[in-house]
Design a protein around this motif. Sequence first.
Motif, short mmCIF file in Angstrom:
data_model
loop_
_atom_site.label_atom_id
_atom_site.label_comp_id
_atom_site.label_asym_id
_atom_site.label_seq_id
_atom_site.Cartn_x
_atom_site.Cartn_y
_atom_site.Cartn_z
N ALA A 31 60.35 58.52 15.34
CA ALA A 31 58.97 58.10 15.57
C ALA A 31 58.19 59.13 16.36
O ALA A 31 57.04 59.46 16.03
N LEU A 32 58.79 59.67 17.42
CA LEU A 32 58.11 60.69 18.22
C LEU A 32 57.83 61.94 17.40
O LEU A 32 56.74 62.52 17.47
N GLY A 33 58.83 62.37 16.62
CA GLY A 33 58.64 63.57 15.81
C GLY A 33 57.55 63.40 14.78
O GLY A 33 56.73 64.30 14.56
N ALA A 34 57.50 62.23 14.13
CA ALA A 34 56.46 61.97 13.13
C ALA A 34 55.08 61.90 13.77
O ALA A 34 54.10 62.41 13.22
N ALA A 44 55.63 53.99 14.88
CA ALA A 44 56.66 52.95 14.87
C ALA A 44 57.58 53.15 13.68
O ALA A 44 57.18 53.72 12.65
N LEU A 45 58.80 52.69 13.84
CA LEU A 45 59.78 52.72 12.77
C LEU A 45 60.25 51.29 12.56
O LEU A 45 60.64 50.61 13.51
N SER A 46 60.19 50.82 11.32
CA SER A 46 60.57 49.44 11.01
C SER A 46 61.57 49.41 9.87
O SER A 46 61.56 50.28 9.00
N VAL A 47 62.42 48.38 9.87
CA VAL A 47 63.42 48.22 8.83
C VAL A 47 63.10 46.97 8.03
O VAL A 47 62.65 45.95 8.57
N VAL A 57 60.50 45.62 13.60
CA VAL A 57 60.17 46.87 14.29
C VAL A 57 61.35 47.28 15.16
O VAL A 57 61.83 46.51 16.00
N LEU A 58 61.80 48.52 14.97
CA LEU A 58 62.92 49.05 15.75
C LEU A 58 62.46 49.76 17.00
O LEU A 58 63.10 49.67 18.05
N VAL A 59 61.34 50.50 16.89
CA VAL A 59 60.87 51.28 18.04
C VAL A 59 59.37 51.49 17.93
O VAL A 59 58.82 51.65 16.83
N GLU A 151 59.91 51.47 6.81
CA GLU A 151 58.70 52.28 6.79
C GLU A 151 58.51 53.03 8.09
O GLU A 151 58.97 52.63 9.16
N LEU A 152 57.82 54.16 7.96
CA LEU A 152 57.37 54.97 9.09
C LEU A 152 55.86 54.77 9.21
O LEU A 152 55.14 54.89 8.22
N TYR A 153 55.40 54.46 10.41
CA TYR A 153 54.00 54.12 10.63
C TYR A 153 53.47 55.01 11.76
O TYR A 153 54.06 55.07 12.84
N VAL A 154 52.38 55.73 11.49
CA VAL A 154 51.75 56.58 12.50
C VAL A 154 50.26 56.25 12.55
O VAL A 154 49.61 56.12 11.49
#
Length: 414
Positions: A31-34, A44-47, A57-59, A151-154
């Motif tokens: 998440a930080l890198g994205a 955020a990173l979600s599964v 939501v994982l983080v 999903e990756l969310y920015v």
Amino acid sequence: MAEENRLRAVVTLAQGMAAARTPRESWRAAALGASHALGGSFAALSVWEREMGRLRVLVNVGERAPDEEEFPRSESYPVHQFPEITEFLHERWANGGEPDAWVETVDGGPAKGSPDDRAGYCHQRVAALRRRGRGCCVIAPIVLHGRAWGELYVARPLGAPVFGRSDADFATVLAAVVAAGLAQMKRLEEAERLAFTDALTGLANRRAVDARLDEAIERHRKEGAVVSLVVCDLNGLKQVNDTLGHAAGDRLLERFGSVLSLCGAMLPDALAARLGGDEFCLIAVGPSTEEVVRAAEELCRRARDLELGEGVACGIATTEEPVGPVTSARRLFRLADAAQYRAKAGRTAGPVVAGVEGPQDPVLRLADAPPPEGGGERRALRGRDLPPPGADRPLKDAPPGVAQPTHDTDEFKL
């Protein structure tokens, strides 16, 4: 961002995930890198948990809203609120398309240059942007082993430049990098799991026992936590192997492993393990002696009902009983092993608990006796003088009918 900077950002993200030692560290690095790569203020990173029909939501990293925890305990959303994650992947990507990212904006309309008209149609995401003071977001599906994983969310704040088509394309690349990092973490987790798992029964193995018991003894020293160890010796395994074959013996071990797991579940967070051969154990931290004995009694009862074998000999050592100082896993093992030996010698139907007969408990005498010359093995204490339950004399002088115990496995060193 120039192509060179974006390439550098991809490398940084990949390196961050590769350096992670736990799943949480991996999620956070992703998440930080994205977020950094896309110039976001939040990520955020979600599964996608299919069986629950939700995105969990994982983080959350970056500028979090008051209701957003870094590692949420219960932040999840019904998938029907975000239909694009399922509709797109099943109807478009699964039919030959490519998993790509899309952009949502706070005004609910498609961002200029967004991938296609899917952008902006999810009112739940738009509402979330408004509620949390964000101006736009880019969502990239994460596909792992050919299936939608999450999903990756920015996001960017209100007033910041809106994500465009190039950002969405780049987010798709980042999601692929994240997927590769997650796959690597899963491989490492599986390798670690196998390293601490008995291949035949699926229970924990000796390595896992050593690690858990060391942690438990440390808690006992620092916090006074009650630590209990149940050592079980499966009776009759050698006879089963000799008469019915090793496949039948393995079946007995597997069945008893299942029984041990079932009875271990009676004790919160107990570890059920196979030490090797015909020897198993349970480690419990917190439950009282009474609770541990109850679980062990149920274990003995169920073991007697197994189709094969001759039940189980069970010994218990717990720091709640007057067994003297327990400052090492070695001492707790010797106590439990001596109790188990007494159960074996006396052919008792239930478990034997070290220390219940007070300071002169023969189990304590055996466990605390100095090891034989050149000893150090746990089972070297066996074969010493030990009265069976209800007897006043050493086992070597036991009356007819009290058989010397036999053991079917090799010695185990601490």
